[in-house]
Scaffold this active site. Structure first.
Site, mmCIF file in Angstrom:
data_model
loop_
_atom_site.group_PDB
_atom_site.id
_atom_site.type_symbol
_atom_site.label_atom_id
_atom_site.label_comp_id
_atom_site.label_asym_id
_atom_site.label_seq_id
_atom_site.Cartn_x
_atom_site.Cartn_y
_atom_site.Cartn_z
ATOM 1 N N LYS A 86 0.827 -1.219 0.000
ATOM 2 C CA LYS A 86 0.000 0.000 0.000
ATOM 3 C C LYS A 86 0.856 1.262 0.000
ATOM 4 O O LYS A 86 0.362 2.341 -0.339
ATOM 5 C CB LYS A 86 -0.968 0.008 1.180
ATOM 6 C CG LYS A 86 -0.338 0.243 2.536
ATOM 7 C CD LYS A 86 -1.411 0.414 3.591
ATOM 8 C CE LYS A 86 -0.807 0.766 4.942
ATOM 9 N NZ LYS A 86 -1.834 1.045 5.951
ATOM 10 N N ASP A 87 2.140 1.169 0.388
ATOM 11 C CA ASP A 87 3.039 2.326 0.396
ATOM 12 C C ASP A 87 3.790 2.504 -0.913
ATOM 13 O O ASP A 87 4.550 3.463 -1.065
ATOM 14 C CB ASP A 87 4.059 2.208 1.538
ATOM 15 C CG ASP A 87 3.430 2.344 2.905
ATOM 16 O OD1 ASP A 87 2.361 2.988 3.000
ATOM 17 O OD2 ASP A 87 3.996 1.807 3.877
ATOM 18 N N ARG A 132 -8.156 8.933 2.333
ATOM 19 C CA ARG A 132 -9.109 7.829 2.085
ATOM 20 C C ARG A 132 -9.881 7.484 3.344
ATOM 21 O O ARG A 132 -11.124 7.365 3.325
ATOM 22 C CB ARG A 132 -8.330 6.597 1.584
ATOM 23 C CG ARG A 132 -9.151 5.312 1.532
ATOM 24 C CD ARG A 132 -8.263 4.104 1.289
ATOM 25 N NE ARG A 132 -7.321 3.869 2.358
ATOM 26 C CZ ARG A 132 -7.585 3.227 3.483
ATOM 27 N NH1 ARG A 132 -8.805 2.754 3.700
ATOM 28 N NH2 ARG A 132 -6.670 3.043 4.402
ATOM 29 N N ARG A 133 -9.168 7.327 4.445
ATOM 30 C CA ARG A 133 -9.838 6.995 5.704
ATOM 31 C C ARG A 133 -10.674 8.175 6.207
ATOM 32 O O ARG A 133 -11.801 7.986 6.681
ATOM 33 C CB ARG A 133 -8.797 6.609 6.763
ATOM 34 C CG ARG A 133 -8.179 5.229 6.559
ATOM 35 C CD ARG A 133 -7.021 5.007 7.504
ATOM 36 N NE ARG A 133 -6.495 3.647 7.411
ATOM 37 C CZ ARG A 133 -5.246 3.320 7.724
ATOM 38 N NH1 ARG A 133 -4.402 4.259 8.127
ATOM 39 N NH2 ARG A 133 -4.835 2.068 7.621
ATOM 40 N N ARG A 150 0.908 11.364 12.110
ATOM 41 C CA ARG A 150 1.993 10.727 11.365
ATOM 42 C C ARG A 150 2.929 10.039 12.352
ATOM 43 O O ARG A 150 2.829 10.190 13.549
ATOM 44 C CB ARG A 150 2.765 11.774 10.556
ATOM 45 C CG ARG A 150 1.987 12.470 9.443
ATOM 46 C CD ARG A 150 1.807 11.597 8.207
ATOM 47 N NE ARG A 150 3.049 10.956 7.820
ATOM 48 C CZ ARG A 150 4.059 11.558 7.193
ATOM 49 N NH1 ARG A 150 3.967 12.848 6.878
ATOM 50 N NH2 ARG A 150 5.155 10.889 6.874
ATOM 51 N N ARG A 156 2.386 6.501 17.105
ATOM 52 C CA ARG A 156 0.951 6.816 17.081
ATOM 53 C C ARG A 156 0.251 6.273 18.322
ATOM 54 O O ARG A 156 -0.608 6.940 18.907
ATOM 55 C CB ARG A 156 0.312 6.232 15.813
ATOM 56 C CG ARG A 156 0.831 6.854 14.547
ATOM 57 C CD ARG A 156 0.076 6.334 13.333
ATOM 58 N NE ARG A 156 0.844 6.541 12.114
ATOM 59 C CZ ARG A 156 0.359 6.422 10.891
ATOM 60 N NH1 ARG A 156 -0.904 6.103 10.719
ATOM 61 N NH2 ARG A 156 1.113 6.623 9.839
ATOM 62 N N CYS A 241 -1.454 9.342 -2.430
ATOM 63 C CA CYS A 241 -1.719 9.978 -1.144
ATOM 64 C C CYS A 241 -2.511 11.264 -1.279
ATOM 65 O O CYS A 241 -3.144 11.712 -0.340
ATOM 66 C CB CYS A 241 -0.394 10.248 -0.429
ATOM 67 S SG CYS A 241 0.302 8.758 0.292
#
Length: 301
Positions: A86-87, A132-133, A150, A156, A241
């Site tokens: 996904k990155d 997206r989230r 981030r 986090r 992104c």
């Protein structure tokens, strides 16, 4: 003895994921005469790991997580790179092809709350690292503020437990790989929150025209088909992104089922849709769904 060097981001999760590939290579290339494969991991801090005061869309997108790893591959300091798929940018240099995708871990997004807490505190924001989230959270939690966060997973979680946020939206895959599944409060179904393209899949990248026979058997068929469909969908829409598109594909034998989310920057509206077809047509189907959703959204359907 063949020597292999894997390039990896230096976060705990990235190193763990590289160690999973390392273990596979060593276990599947044992030789009685001692001529097997030994693997080392070369860790490095990427630009995306350094710039933490701005969202990714403001500083260059997903490419910031791979630039240094690509450079190490190109100059021969490493033989492989291991990434969370996904990155990965949708455009990959021809000389640095994707070689294999791992079996997919749980692809869902999840809600993580402070330790000992049962419900999100409406007075504090939800922490979220992607557009997206954020987009989909507004439908799930319309009355709650969503604030960017981030840093690596441990950073986090520290911010969450210190009281800065009421909850975090994270990928189940990373939490499970790190043995933190107990932190998950709620799993979001793909119908509630479509995952990022490639979420839960590890991508192994290498140099063109090199011998990678030591990776034989690593690539998971279903993950390769699903990941290819999802990336084709996002690539057609030029998403990354800076654009909150999402795609999630499920493979069942010779059939594939793809869900997609499209967001119109012009109108601020977004829609989801799905398509089903032959697994061998995965990329064509991903593109077909992207075209259809873009047309529907721009027509206001």
């Amino acid at each position: 003895m063949t020597k292999v060097i894997i390039g990896s981001r230096e976060s705990k999760l990235a190193v763990l994921q590289s160690e999973m590939v390392k273990s596979y290579i060593e276990q599947n290339n044992k030789a009685n005469n001692g001529s097997g494969v030994s693997v080392d991991i070369l860790t490095m801090k990427t630009t995306g790991d350094i710039i933490l005061d701005r969202t990714l869309d403001k500083v260059g997108g997903k490419g910031l997580f791979v630039k240094e790893l690509d450079r190490a591959l190109m100059d021969g300091r490493s033989n492989l790179s291991v990434h969370s798929l996904k990155d990965m940018p949708m455009e990959v240099p021809e000389e640095l092809p994707l070689l294999a995708f791992s079996k997919r871990e749980d692809p869902r997004d999840v809600l993580v709350l402070p330790e000992g807490v049962a419900e999100p505190d409406p007075e504090k924001p939800l922490g979220c690292s992607s557009l997206r989230r954020t987009l989909q959270l507004k439908k799930l939690y319309p009355d709650m503020e969503v604030k960017s966060i981030r840093g690596n997973l441990q950073t986090r979680l520290r911010k969450l437990d210190s009281g800065e946020y009421s909850g975090l939206i994270l990928a189940a895959a990373g939490l499970k790989r790190l043995g933190l599944e107990q932190r998950i409060n709620r799993y979001f179904t793909p119908d509630e929150m479509l995952p990022a393209a490639g979420q839960g899949i590890l991508a192994v990248q290498g140099r063109k025209d090199q011998d990678y026979s030591y990776l034989d058997g690593y690539c998971d068929r279903d993950a390769w088909i699903a990941g290819s469909a999802e990336r084709a969908y996002v690539k057609y829409l030029d998403g990354g992104c800076s654009s909150p598109v999402a795609a999630f594909a499920e493979v069942n034998g010779e059939e594939i089922f793809i869900r997609g989310l499209y967001y119109s920057e012009a109108t601020g509206k977004w829609i989801t849709g799905q398509i089903k077809g032959a697994a061998q047509e995965c990329e064509k189907l991903g593109i077909a769904l992207a075209k259809q959703l873009k047309e529907d959204c721009e027509r206001g359907e």
